[in-house]
Write an enzyme that holds these catalytic residues in place. Sequence first.
Site, PDB file in Angstrom:
ATOM      1  N   LYS A  22       0.849  -1.207   0.000  1.00 11.30           N
ATOM      2  CA  LYS A  22       0.000   0.000   0.000  1.00 11.30           C
ATOM      3  C   LYS A  22       0.876   1.246   0.000  1.00 11.30           C
ATOM      4  CE  LYS A  22      -1.673   1.651   4.064  1.00 11.30           C
ATOM      5  NZ  LYS A  22      -1.433   3.067   4.319  1.00 11.30           N
ATOM      6  N   ASN A  23       1.891   1.251   0.865  1.00 13.34           N
ATOM      7  CA  ASN A  23       2.680   2.479   1.050  1.00 13.34           C
ATOM      8  C   ASN A  23       3.706   2.709  -0.044  1.00 13.34           C
ATOM      9  OD1 ASN A  23       1.118   2.891   3.234  1.00 13.34           O
ATOM     10  ND2 ASN A  23       2.665   2.366   4.769  1.00 13.34           N
ATOM     11  N   ARG A  94      -4.402  11.132   4.263  1.00  7.72           N
ATOM     12  CA  ARG A  94      -3.248  12.015   4.402  1.00  7.72           C
ATOM     13  C   ARG A  94      -2.324  11.893   3.207  1.00  7.72           C
ATOM     14  NH1 ARG A  94       0.233  14.327   7.777  1.00  7.72           N
ATOM     15  NH2 ARG A  94       2.407  13.841   7.372  1.00  7.72           N
ATOM     16  N   CYS A 118      -4.983  12.304  12.519  1.00  7.12           N
ATOM     17  CA  CYS A 118      -5.779  11.075  12.599  1.00  7.12           C
ATOM     18  C   CYS A 118      -5.581  10.521  14.004  1.00  7.12           C
ATOM     19  CB  CYS A 118      -5.349  10.088  11.529  1.00  7.12           C
ATOM     20  SG  CYS A 118      -3.711   9.466  11.837  1.00  7.12           S
ATOM     21  N   ARG A 123       0.142  14.646  12.903  1.00  3.77           N
ATOM     22  CA  ARG A 123       0.649  14.425  11.532  1.00  3.77           C
ATOM     23  C   ARG A 123       0.761  15.733  10.736  1.00  3.77           C
ATOM     24  NH1 ARG A 123      -1.422   8.761   9.508  1.00  3.77           N
ATOM     25  NH2 ARG A 123       0.586   8.817   8.457  1.00  3.77           N
ATOM     26  N   PRO A 124       1.580  16.651  11.216  1.00  2.00           N
ATOM     27  CA  PRO A 124       1.783  17.919  10.505  1.00  2.00           C
ATOM     28  C   PRO A 124       2.515  17.689   9.177  1.00  2.00           C
ATOM     29  CG  PRO A 124       3.356  17.689  12.301  1.00  2.00           C
ATOM     30  CD  PRO A 124       2.411  16.534  12.415  1.00  2.00           C
ATOM     31  N   ASP A 126       4.867  20.190   8.201  1.00  2.00           N
ATOM     32  CA  ASP A 126       5.867  21.269   8.235  1.00  2.00           C
ATOM     33  C   ASP A 126       7.165  20.894   7.507  1.00  2.00           C
ATOM     34  OD1 ASP A 126       5.977  19.414  10.444  1.00  2.00           O
ATOM     35  OD2 ASP A 126       7.638  20.597  11.212  1.00  2.00           O
ATOM     36  N   LEU A 127       7.554  19.621   7.572  1.00  2.00           N
ATOM     37  CA  LEU A 127       8.812  19.219   6.913  1.00  2.00           C
ATOM     38  C   LEU A 127       8.650  19.247   5.384  1.00  2.00           C
ATOM     39  CD1 LEU A 127       9.864  16.272   9.254  1.00  2.00           C
ATOM     40  CD2 LEU A 127      10.641  18.650   9.315  1.00  2.00           C
ATOM     41  N   ASP A 307       4.514   0.559  12.050  1.00  2.00           N
ATOM     42  CA  ASP A 307       3.288  -0.067  11.511  1.00  2.00           C
ATOM     43  C   ASP A 307       3.131  -1.510  11.946  1.00  2.00           C
ATOM     44  OD1 ASP A 307       3.373   1.675   8.305  1.00  2.00           O
ATOM     45  OD2 ASP A 307       2.844   2.315  10.326  1.00  2.00           O
ATOM     46  N   ARG A 399      -8.642   0.036   4.654  1.00  2.00           N
ATOM     47  CA  ARG A 399      -7.760   1.010   4.010  1.00  2.00           C
ATOM     48  C   ARG A 399      -6.452   0.353   3.587  1.00  2.00           C
ATOM     49  NH1 ARG A 399      -6.432   6.081   7.263  1.00  2.00           N
ATOM     50  NH2 ARG A 399      -5.222   6.280   5.381  1.00  2.00           N
TER      51      ARG A 399
HETATM   52  C1  EPZ Z   1       4.033   6.939   6.210  1.00  2.00           C
HETATM   53  O1  EPZ Z   1       3.248   7.962   6.800  1.00  2.00           O
HETATM   54  C2  EPZ Z   1       3.126   5.724   6.121  1.00  2.00           C
HETATM   55  N1  EPZ Z   1       1.990   6.026   5.265  1.00  2.00           N
HETATM   56  C3  EPZ Z   1       2.645   5.331   7.520  1.00  2.00           C
HETATM   57  O2  EPZ Z   1       1.880   4.133   7.386  1.00  2.00           O
HETATM   58  C4  EPZ Z   1       3.866   5.025   8.380  1.00  2.00           C
HETATM   59  O3  EPZ Z   1       3.444   4.729   9.699  1.00  2.00           O
HETATM   60  C5  EPZ Z   1       4.791   6.248   8.406  1.00  2.00           C
HETATM   61  O4  EPZ Z   1       5.154   6.612   7.041  1.00  2.00           O
HETATM   62  C6  EPZ Z   1       6.071   5.984   9.176  1.00  2.00           C
HETATM   63  O5  EPZ Z   1       6.735   4.885   8.636  1.00  2.00           O
HETATM   64  C7  EPZ Z   1       2.156   5.980   3.930  1.00  2.00           C
HETATM   65  O6  EPZ Z   1       3.232   5.731   3.421  1.00  2.00           O
HETATM   66  C8  EPZ Z   1       0.939   6.263   3.096  1.00  2.00           C
HETATM   67  P1  EPZ Z   1       6.048  10.342   8.339  1.00  2.00           P
HETATM   68  P2  EPZ Z   1       3.804   9.492   6.817  1.00  2.00           P
HETATM   69  O7  EPZ Z   1       5.948  11.586   7.551  1.00  2.00           O
HETATM   70  O8  EPZ Z   1       4.541   9.773   5.575  1.00  2.00           O
HETATM   71  C9  EPZ Z   1       6.116  13.515  11.827  1.00  2.00           C
HETATM   72  C10 EPZ Z   1       0.105   2.687   7.741  1.00  2.00           C
HETATM   73  O9  EPZ Z   1      -0.334   2.137   8.751  1.00  2.00           O
HETATM   74  N2  EPZ Z   1       6.112  14.518  10.755  1.00  2.00           N
HETATM   75  O10 EPZ Z   1       7.288   9.511   8.246  1.00  2.00           O
HETATM   76  O11 EPZ Z   1       2.684  10.366   7.183  1.00  2.00           O
HETATM   77  C11 EPZ Z   1       4.759  12.837  11.936  1.00  2.00           C
HETATM   78  O12 EPZ Z   1       3.891  13.612  12.730  1.00  2.00           O
HETATM   79  C12 EPZ Z   1       0.502   4.146   7.796  1.00  2.00           C
HETATM   80  O13 EPZ Z   1       0.274   2.131   6.631  1.00  2.00           O
HETATM   81  C13 EPZ Z   1       6.288  15.862  11.092  1.00  2.00           C
HETATM   82  O14 EPZ Z   1       6.431  16.206  12.258  1.00  2.00           O
HETATM   83  O15 EPZ Z   1       4.818   9.387   8.039  1.00  2.00           O
HETATM   84  C14 EPZ Z   1       5.095  11.511  12.584  1.00  2.00           C
HETATM   85  O16 EPZ Z   1       5.171  11.690  13.988  1.00  2.00           O
HETATM   86  C15 EPZ Z   1       0.274   4.733   9.173  1.00  2.00           C
HETATM   87  N3  EPZ Z   1       6.270  16.796  10.099  1.00  2.00           N
HETATM   88  C16 EPZ Z   1       6.496  11.204  12.037  1.00  2.00           C
HETATM   89  O17 EPZ Z   1       7.007  12.439  11.509  1.00  2.00           O
HETATM   90  C17 EPZ Z   1       6.098  16.441   8.775  1.00  2.00           C
HETATM   91  O18 EPZ Z   1       6.115  17.346   7.908  1.00  2.00           O
HETATM   92  C18 EPZ Z   1       6.488  10.177  10.921  1.00  2.00           C
HETATM   93  O19 EPZ Z   1       5.722  10.721   9.872  1.00  2.00           O
HETATM   94  C19 EPZ Z   1       5.936  15.081   8.452  1.00  2.00           C
HETATM   95  C20 EPZ Z   1       5.952  14.129   9.453  1.00  2.00           C
END
Ligand code: EPZ
Length: 420
Positions: A22-23, A94, A118, A123-124, A126-127, A307, A399
């Site tokens: 999926k991811n 998202r 969620c 899940r901001p 900002d990055l 995950d 999902r």
């Molecule tokens: C991806 O989400 C996956 N989703 C998530 O899988 C997975 O848990 C996550 O990566 C971590 O491996 C998809 O690929 C569609 P992140 P993503 O940006 O990209 C913080 C599942 O169950 N953050 O790596 O949203 C954020 O708040 C889902 O399949 C910021 O602070 O994850 C979190 O605490 C759930 N600012 C951490 O980083 C930002 O701009 C990880 O988020 C972006 C993220």
Amino acid sequence: MEKIIVKGGNKLQGEVDISIAKNSVLPIIVATILNPRKITIKKVPLLEDVLVLVNLLRELECSVEFSDITGDLIIDTSNLKEIEPSNDLIKRMRASFLIVGPMLARFGRCKISMPGGCNIGSRPVDLHLKGFKKLGVDIESGHGYINTKTEGLKGGRVYLDFPSVGATENLMMAAVCAEGVTIIENAAEEPEIWDLARFLNSMGAKVEGAGYGRITITGVKELKETESFTPIYDRIEAGTFIVAAAITKSKITINGVNEEHLMPCIEKLTEVGVKFKIDGEKMLVDGTEDRFPVDIKTLPYPGFPTDMQPQMMALLSLTNGVSIITETVFENRFMHVGELVRMGANIKIDGRIAIVEGVKQLTGCEVKATDLRAGAAMILAGLVANGETIISEIHHIDRGYTRIEDKFNSLGANVHRIKI
Ligand code: EPZ
């Protein structure tokens, strides 16, 4: 509304086929926006999240055909229009925020509603936005919207405070046709990042170093025709079925594994006492031996995947001894603890740490899926609970897993979906 009912007590046996990740599929579907041509993505699983993106692309006047028999997803973004995507599609998932990079590359502009948080965290983004600024993007936000525009994407050096998967993907896609070279430092290293780069490079992009902490993208004028593309297998679905074998003390075969991608899960579950035999993409899992408590700390890849945290908690709830689970990636990914405790688990939370003391038996009852992977954990707990476990809010599960009950039943479990 639908619920899933799991009758506990069955051993598992036989084989299960793992779907495409999926991811990996989600960012790859979005990346087709970069290339105004017809592209076929193969073996795409029929997931709710995939359907959200298909509808989003159709809303932007792309043509999308999907065969749920072959799994071929044929996308043609030649007629892509610069339309503001509807809020409900963005809010529902998202990952739809990933269209910003490709839309900036195609039109130099993108107005989109802020993706909601969620159950597992705020899940901001900002990055993502900080990185876009380094690529020559002006950003305004307000009233729940983000307005991005650029006179032309320029290569730049981006340092990610956290190796965010989504931010890495968004910036990679924005950079492939930018002028000059982009370097992403402290980039996410997940296999799905490597897979997105593989897809982009199959269309003539120049992405190097994906899967490692530093990714270098040399902008190209335009992308070219590509043959069809098959993404990688879903390491989290595979991990979910490994835990299913362990929690039911069964032996099963899993078809569609990549040993390297599953290394963190294999290492940790070996510590628990699970035995593995891997031959290419086929994995024999033997969960019949004694189990041992383990400590887990979720981390960005190649650390233990967040995950897989809820699924492991279900297993360790029934493993004699005390296991400590530390969730470092999301600030609120313990929503499943309350549901497991309702089934008789002995788990205490202290901030980002869960202390799991194994119990002899769980009992089936009404529980809810609080997020995608928590829902999977409820099914796993139900497989061995005494009596019936009735799981609500199962839209979360759909999902990320295709007809999960069919896969479990093909292994001998007793899992049924009911409409109420
Ligand atoms: C991806 O989400 C996956 N989703 C998530 O899988 C997975 O848990 C996550 O990566 C971590 O491996 C998809 O690929 C569609 P992140 P993503 O940006 O990209 C913080 C599942 O169950 N953050 O790596 O949203 C954020 O708040 C889902 O399949 C910021 O602070 O994850 C979190 O605490 C759930 N600012 C951490 O980083 C930002 O701009 C990880 O988020 C972006 C993220």
